[in-house]
Design a protein around this motif. Structure first.
Motif, mmCIF file in Angstrom:
data_model
loop_
_atom_site.group_PDB
_atom_site.id
_atom_site.type_symbol
_atom_site.label_atom_id
_atom_site.label_comp_id
_atom_site.label_asym_id
_atom_site.label_seq_id
_atom_site.Cartn_x
_atom_site.Cartn_y
_atom_site.Cartn_z
ATOM 1 N N ASP A 101 0.540 -1.004 -0.200
ATOM 2 C CA ASP A 101 -0.002 0.223 -0.195
ATOM 3 C C ASP A 101 0.769 1.134 -0.122
ATOM 4 O O ASP A 101 0.977 1.455 0.685
ATOM 5 N N THR A 102 1.567 1.060 -1.071
ATOM 6 C CA THR A 102 2.140 2.367 -1.399
ATOM 7 C C THR A 102 1.558 4.309 -1.173
ATOM 8 O O THR A 102 2.289 4.999 -0.287
ATOM 9 N N ALA A 103 0.341 5.218 -0.992
ATOM 10 C CA ALA A 103 -0.473 5.787 -0.699
ATOM 11 C C ALA A 103 -0.538 5.873 0.528
ATOM 12 O O ALA A 103 0.555 7.240 1.316
ATOM 13 N N ALA A 104 -0.431 4.966 1.227
ATOM 14 C CA ALA A 104 -0.388 4.505 2.712
ATOM 15 C C ALA A 104 1.039 4.691 3.537
ATOM 16 O O ALA A 104 0.750 5.791 4.417
ATOM 17 N N GLY A 137 5.881 10.836 -4.515
ATOM 18 C CA GLY A 137 5.450 10.797 -5.799
ATOM 19 C C GLY A 137 5.347 9.697 -6.317
ATOM 20 O O GLY A 137 4.821 10.307 -7.852
ATOM 21 N N VAL A 138 5.713 8.714 -6.224
ATOM 22 C CA VAL A 138 5.445 7.196 -6.669
ATOM 23 C C VAL A 138 3.860 7.732 -7.405
ATOM 24 O O VAL A 138 3.568 7.259 -8.118
ATOM 25 N N CYS A 139 3.154 7.587 -5.897
ATOM 26 C CA CYS A 139 1.423 7.110 -6.528
ATOM 27 C C CYS A 139 1.003 8.637 -6.349
ATOM 28 O O CYS A 139 -0.760 8.628 -6.446
ATOM 29 N N GLY A 140 1.990 9.878 -6.851
ATOM 30 C CA GLY A 140 1.323 11.127 -7.615
ATOM 31 C C GLY A 140 0.031 11.544 -6.392
ATOM 32 O O GLY A 140 -0.740 12.839 -6.800
ATOM 33 N N TYR A 142 0.330 14.581 -4.940
ATOM 34 C CA TYR A 142 1.073 15.918 -4.645
ATOM 35 C C TYR A 142 1.127 16.833 -3.642
ATOM 36 O O TYR A 142 2.354 17.641 -3.355
ATOM 37 N N PRO A 143 0.029 17.228 -2.591
ATOM 38 C CA PRO A 143 -0.106 17.361 -1.606
ATOM 39 C C PRO A 143 0.239 16.770 -0.324
ATOM 40 O O PRO A 143 1.563 18.144 0.091
ATOM 41 N N SER A 144 0.691 16.147 -0.854
ATOM 42 C CA SER A 144 1.336 15.415 0.659
ATOM 43 C C SER A 144 2.556 15.196 0.268
ATOM 44 O O SER A 144 3.594 15.639 0.990
ATOM 45 N N LEU A 145 3.214 15.397 -0.951
ATOM 46 C CA LEU A 145 3.991 15.708 -1.566
ATOM 47 C C LEU A 145 4.936 16.748 -1.046
ATOM 48 O O LEU A 145 6.305 16.570 -1.328
#
Length: 288
Positions: A101-104, A137-140, A142-145
């Motif tokens: 779960d990359t996003a989390a 960055g991988v999961c897109g 962008y606000p969290s990035l």
């Protein structure tokens, strides 16, 4: 509304019961937005209740949102028990990595960086934030990035200060990378926090010209948004910069009074106390 700092409006808009026929992913997204608004609005009881409800979900979107809400709960508790929260998130991060779960995981690692920094482990915090930058960055996300990049810059700044070294260009390169994410990907357009932070870091570095550059950039944003906290931070930063590098373009005492009023309205007690302290010191110097 969320990125404009209108957290009460977001919560009010999303407080109605969710339609049972709603697509699970949309329902999960609504819950995450509500959780973010609760976190930023310091509605800790609501945030905890949301996490408890979503931690029991077995579907993919539900499990991701449950993990991200858990990270927000830890972030809300970072001032009281950072070490305990870091241990809890370490276990969660291991689970997320196993299930891919990359996003989390990116969000959890970013909060782990905040916790490690709060616990005094700046080096560990930098590692967490760096991993978070890559995954977000991988999961897109962008606000969290953008936020993770600024967290990484802040960790490097603190690490240099602990070693009695001046703030270096790497810190400002990370700031510019965060701003590039905002300008090219359309995030953060309703917040001046990045520019205000950079202005204050330039002030700490003794670079008045750079401090005023970032202050001008922040002003163009603050003048078109309705975000009390950003406005408070801007006035506080402008007062500090004018006191250190006076050019007569603003009244620092007036700015500090404005910042104090806005911090009080926003409920930021720590910032309010620091503003009042500076206001008292410099008012005495002027004999007012």
């Amino acid at each position: 509304m969320l990125y404009e700092g209108k957290f009460d409006q977001v919560l009010s808009h999303l407080e109605q019961p969710v339609d049972a026929s709603m697509e699970p992913a949309v329902e999960a997204w609504a819950a995450l937005i509500r959780g973010r608004a609760a976190y930023h609005g310091k509605e800790d009881a609501l945030l905890s209740a949301l996490h408890e409800a979503w931690a029991r979900r077995a579907d993919g979107p539900g499990r991701t949102v449950g993990a991200r809400l858990r990270a927000l709960v830890s972030a809300a508790n970072r001032f009281d028990k950072p070490e305990a929260e870091l241990r809890a998130l370490s276990r969660l991060a291991a689970e997320l990595e196993l299930r891919g779960d990359t996003a989390a995981l990116g969000s959890v690692l970013n909060v782990m960086g905040l916790l490690a920094r709060r616990a005094g482990d700046t080096s560990g915090a930098m590692t967490y934030h760096l991993r978070a930058v890559v995954l977000l960055g991988v999961c897109g996300d962008y606000p969290s990035l953008e936020g993770a990049l600024m967290n990484l810059a802040n960790c490097r700044r603190e690490s240099l200060q602990k070693n009695n070294q001046p703030i270096d260009e790497v810190v400002f390169m990370l700031v510019e990378l965060a701003r590039l994410v905002c300008s090219r990907l359309g995030v953060g357009i309703n917040s001046a926090q990045t520019e205000v932070a950079a202005a204050q870091w330039a002030l700490e570095a003794g670079d008045g010209q750079r401090a005023r550059y970032y202050l001008r950039e922040a002003k163009t944003i603050v003048e078109r948004i309705d975000n009390i906290l950003d406005q408070a931070c801007f006035h506080f930063a402008r007062a500090r910069i004018e006191l250190a590098f006076p050019d007569g373009g603003s009244d620092p005492l007036r700015d500090l009074r404005t910042a104090a009023r806005l911090f009080e309205e926003a409920g930021d007690r720590m910032a309010l106390d620091e503003t009042k302290r500076l206001l008292k010191v410099h008012a005495l110097k002027r004999g007012r």
